[in-house]
Design a protein around this motif. Structure first.
Motif, PDB file in Angstrom:
ATOM      1  N   ILE A 281       0.815  -1.216   0.000  1.00 47.15           N
ATOM      2  CA  ILE A 281       0.000   0.000   0.000  1.00 47.15           C
ATOM      3  C   ILE A 281       0.856   1.277   0.000  1.00 47.15           C
ATOM      4  CG2 ILE A 281      -1.636   1.354   1.393  1.00 47.15           C
ATOM      5  CD1 ILE A 281      -3.023  -1.342   2.043  1.00 47.15           C
ATOM      6  N   PRO A 282       1.899   1.412   0.848  1.00 46.81           N
ATOM      7  CA  PRO A 282       2.719   2.635   0.756  1.00 46.81           C
ATOM      8  C   PRO A 282       3.396   2.787  -0.598  1.00 46.81           C
ATOM      9  CG  PRO A 282       3.147   1.455   2.810  1.00 46.81           C
ATOM     10  CD  PRO A 282       2.322   0.552   1.964  1.00 46.81           C
ATOM     11  N   LEU A 283       3.784   1.672  -1.215  1.00 42.81           N
ATOM     12  CA  LEU A 283       4.398   1.745  -2.528  1.00 42.81           C
ATOM     13  C   LEU A 283       3.410   2.294  -3.557  1.00 42.81           C
ATOM     14  CD1 LEU A 283       6.720   1.138  -4.482  1.00 42.81           C
ATOM     15  CD2 LEU A 283       5.845  -1.200  -4.675  1.00 42.81           C
ATOM     16  N   VAL A 284       2.181   1.777  -3.539  1.00 38.25           N
ATOM     17  CA  VAL A 284       1.149   2.264  -4.455  1.00 38.25           C
ATOM     18  C   VAL A 284       0.859   3.735  -4.186  1.00 38.25           C
ATOM     19  CG1 VAL A 284      -1.273   2.023  -5.161  1.00 38.25           C
ATOM     20  CG2 VAL A 284       0.126  -0.012  -4.764  1.00 38.25           C
ATOM     21  N   GLY A 285       0.791   4.114  -2.904  1.00 43.37           N
ATOM     22  CA  GLY A 285       0.529   5.503  -2.553  1.00 43.37           C
ATOM     23  C   GLY A 285       1.603   6.442  -3.068  1.00 43.37           C
ATOM     24  N   THR A 286       2.862   6.037  -2.929  1.00 40.27           N
ATOM     25  CA  THR A 286       3.968   6.882  -3.382  1.00 40.27           C
ATOM     26  C   THR A 286       3.997   6.999  -4.902  1.00 40.27           C
ATOM     27  OG1 THR A 286       5.272   6.258  -1.436  1.00 40.27           O
ATOM     28  CG2 THR A 286       6.465   7.175  -3.305  1.00 40.27           C
ATOM     29  N   LEU A 287       3.791   5.880  -5.588  1.00 44.27           N
ATOM     30  CA  LEU A 287       3.817   5.897  -7.049  1.00 44.27           C
ATOM     31  C   LEU A 287       2.635   6.675  -7.625  1.00 44.27           C
ATOM     32  CD1 LEU A 287       4.894   2.218  -7.807  1.00 44.27           C
ATOM     33  CD2 LEU A 287       6.278   4.283  -8.079  1.00 44.27           C
ATOM     34  N   SER A 288       1.440   6.454  -7.071  1.00 36.43           N
ATOM     35  CA  SER A 288       0.255   7.132  -7.614  1.00 36.43           C
ATOM     36  C   SER A 288       0.290   8.630  -7.332  1.00 36.43           C
ATOM     37  CB  SER A 288      -1.019   6.514  -7.052  1.00 36.43           C
ATOM     38  OG  SER A 288      -1.064   6.620  -5.636  1.00 36.43           O
ATOM     39  N   ALA A 289       0.986   9.051  -6.271  1.00 30.71           N
ATOM     40  CA  ALA A 289       1.072  10.481  -5.950  1.00 30.71           C
ATOM     41  C   ALA A 289       1.784  11.265  -7.047  1.00 30.71           C
ATOM     42  CB  ALA A 289       1.787  10.680  -4.615  1.00 30.71           C
ATOM     43  N   THR A 290       2.680  10.602  -7.768  1.00 31.57           N
ATOM     44  CA  THR A 290       3.379  11.314  -8.844  1.00 31.57           C
ATOM     45  C   THR A 290       2.421  11.722  -9.960  1.00 31.57           C
ATOM     46  OG1 THR A 290       3.935   9.250  -9.992  1.00 31.57           O
ATOM     47  CG2 THR A 290       5.504  10.059  -8.347  1.00 31.57           C
ATOM     48  N   PHE A 291       1.329  10.981 -10.119  1.00 29.15           N
ATOM     49  CA  PHE A 291       0.353  11.286 -11.168  1.00 29.15           C
ATOM     50  C   PHE A 291      -0.802  12.148 -10.652  1.00 29.15           C
ATOM     51  CE2 PHE A 291       2.282   7.178 -12.153  1.00 29.15           C
ATOM     52  CZ  PHE A 291       2.800   7.426 -13.420  1.00 29.15           C
ATOM     53  N   ILE A 292      -1.184  11.956  -9.382  1.00 28.42           N
ATOM     54  CA  ILE A 292      -2.378  12.632  -8.861  1.00 28.42           C
ATOM     55  C   ILE A 292      -2.048  14.006  -8.296  1.00 28.42           C
ATOM     56  CG2 ILE A 292      -4.231  12.486  -7.133  1.00 28.42           C
ATOM     57  CD1 ILE A 292      -4.086   9.436  -7.450  1.00 28.42           C
ATOM     58  N   THR A 293      -0.967  14.105  -7.538  1.00 28.42           N
ATOM     59  CA  THR A 293      -0.621  15.383  -6.893  1.00 28.42           C
ATOM     60  C   THR A 293       0.733  15.924  -7.345  1.00 28.42           C
ATOM     61  OG1 THR A 293       0.319  14.180  -4.995  1.00 28.42           O
ATOM     62  CG2 THR A 293      -1.999  14.866  -4.844  1.00 28.42           C
ATOM     63  N   ALA A 294       1.358  15.270  -8.319  1.00 31.10           N
ATOM     64  CA  ALA A 294       2.654  15.715  -8.869  1.00 31.10           C
ATOM     65  C   ALA A 294       3.754  15.758  -7.811  1.00 31.10           C
ATOM     66  CB  ALA A 294       2.514  17.078  -9.540  1.00 31.10           C
ATOM     67  N   GLU A 295       3.665  14.893  -6.804  1.00 37.45           N
ATOM     68  CA  GLU A 295       4.725  14.801  -5.805  1.00 37.45           C
ATOM     69  C   GLU A 295       5.839  13.903  -6.343  1.00 37.45           C
ATOM     70  OE1 GLU A 295       1.546  14.972  -2.074  1.00 37.45           O
ATOM     71  OE2 GLU A 295       2.810  13.206  -2.382  1.00 37.45           O
ATOM     72  N   VAL A 296       7.065  14.368  -6.250  1.00 37.71           N
ATOM     73  CA  VAL A 296       8.211  13.598  -6.736  1.00 37.71           C
ATOM     74  C   VAL A 296       8.931  12.983  -5.537  1.00 37.71           C
ATOM     75  CG1 VAL A 296      10.378  13.672  -8.012  1.00 37.71           C
ATOM     76  CG2 VAL A 296       8.459  15.148  -8.703  1.00 37.71           C
TER      77      VAL A 296
END
Length: 299
Positions: free
Chosen positions: A251-266
């Protein structure tokens, strides 16, 4: 082994709860944290209540059970959901997810301190790994001019509340199903969140919400507090411990990866390394040991 239906359900659950972290961060750009929790929890718990009642489960607690439900809800709902949403507001959503899922390690530590559970060498490895992960995330927050290290404290407090609530839930003696107990906890403490929001935060302005904001709210109501809960409780009786552990680690891995697309967090290198340490820690305390006397399979 799990069947194909369970595998697809587990993958869906991991994606739903992983994506929920950046979706929460997106919502907080236009809505204050307590109102966000109060709105999504109230609506999500309401339709969950209707669905579970329609399915035929007994919904009415016995008079003596209300106190137990309220006590379980303090750490499980009020503690976790309140502290974690402030953590998400202060931190990048992927970083918040990594810290939130240190919960299994807190469960083991609190179990040893207050419930007489044993500390094993694997638990010691988990503790060292978590300390290293927290140090990496704190290092990044303190190194930034606009860092918010308080967010790390919010998320660690949330993880500790979730862990304590899990330990208490295991020892609770209630006649209702865990799903029904969870629904009642959500409903009861959504009232507390409304009181806190009305007292502490300005009223939201729905007319200013963007379409993506409405999508993120709908996601919180329908998916996080709805479909994902149904999948989890529907599988909890049948899932092997190792399988549920793998889902938690992902779950943290999915959260970190999806954040790059949803909130533009790098994500930074500290985030990836911290995630690796947290996964090592979770695997240490959740994955079952190899039975003694069995040969190791050659690769």
């Amino acid at each position: 082994m799990i069947n194909r239906r369970q595998l697809w359900a587990l993958l869906a659950l991991t994606l739903m709860w992983g994506v929920n972290w950046p979706m929460m961060k997106l919502s907080l750009s236009q809505l204050s944290p307590l109102y966000f929790r109060a709105i999504t929890m109230t609506l999500g718990a309401s339709w969950l209540f209707a669905f579970v009642a329609w399915r035929g489960e007994r919904m009415r607690p016995r008079p003596e059970e209300w106190r137990g439900i309220a006590l379980l809800g303090l750490p499980n709902i009020l503690g976790w959901h309140t502290l974690s949403i402030f953590g998400v507001q202060a931190l990048a959503s992927g970083r918040a997810a990594i810290l939130g899922f240190t919960m299994p390690i807190f469960t083991v530590v609190l179990g040893a301190l207050f419930f007489g559970e044993k500390i094993t060498p694997r638990v010691r490895l988990a503790l060292v790994s978590v300390v290293l992960a927290i140090g990496l995330l704190l290092w990044h927050e303190l190194a930034r001019l606009s860092g918010r290290p308080a967010g790390v404290a919010w998320m660690l407090g949330a993880a500790a509340c979730w862990a304590l609530g899990t330990l208490l839930f295991r020892r609770a003696h209630l006649t209702l199903s865990p799903m029904v107990v969870t629904v009642w906890m959500l409903l009861l403490f959504s009232v507390a969140l409304w009181v806190m929001a009305l007292s502490l935060e300005p009223l939201p302005r729905p007319e200013t919400f963007t379409p993506m904001m409405w999508v993120s709210l709908a996601y919180g109501v329908g998916v996080n507090y709805g479909v994902a809960q149904l999948i989890w409780f529907g599988m909890a009786r049948d899932l092997p411990p190792a399988t549920s552990a793998m889902s938690v680690m992902a779950i943290p891995l999915v959260g970190t990866l999806s954040a790059t697309f949803i909130t533009a967090e790098v994500p930074h290198w500290q985030d990836w390394l911290a995630m690796a340490f947290v996964m090592v820690a979770i695997a240490s305390v959740l994955l079952p040991s190899r039975p003694s006397g069995l040969p190791v399979k050659a690769s």
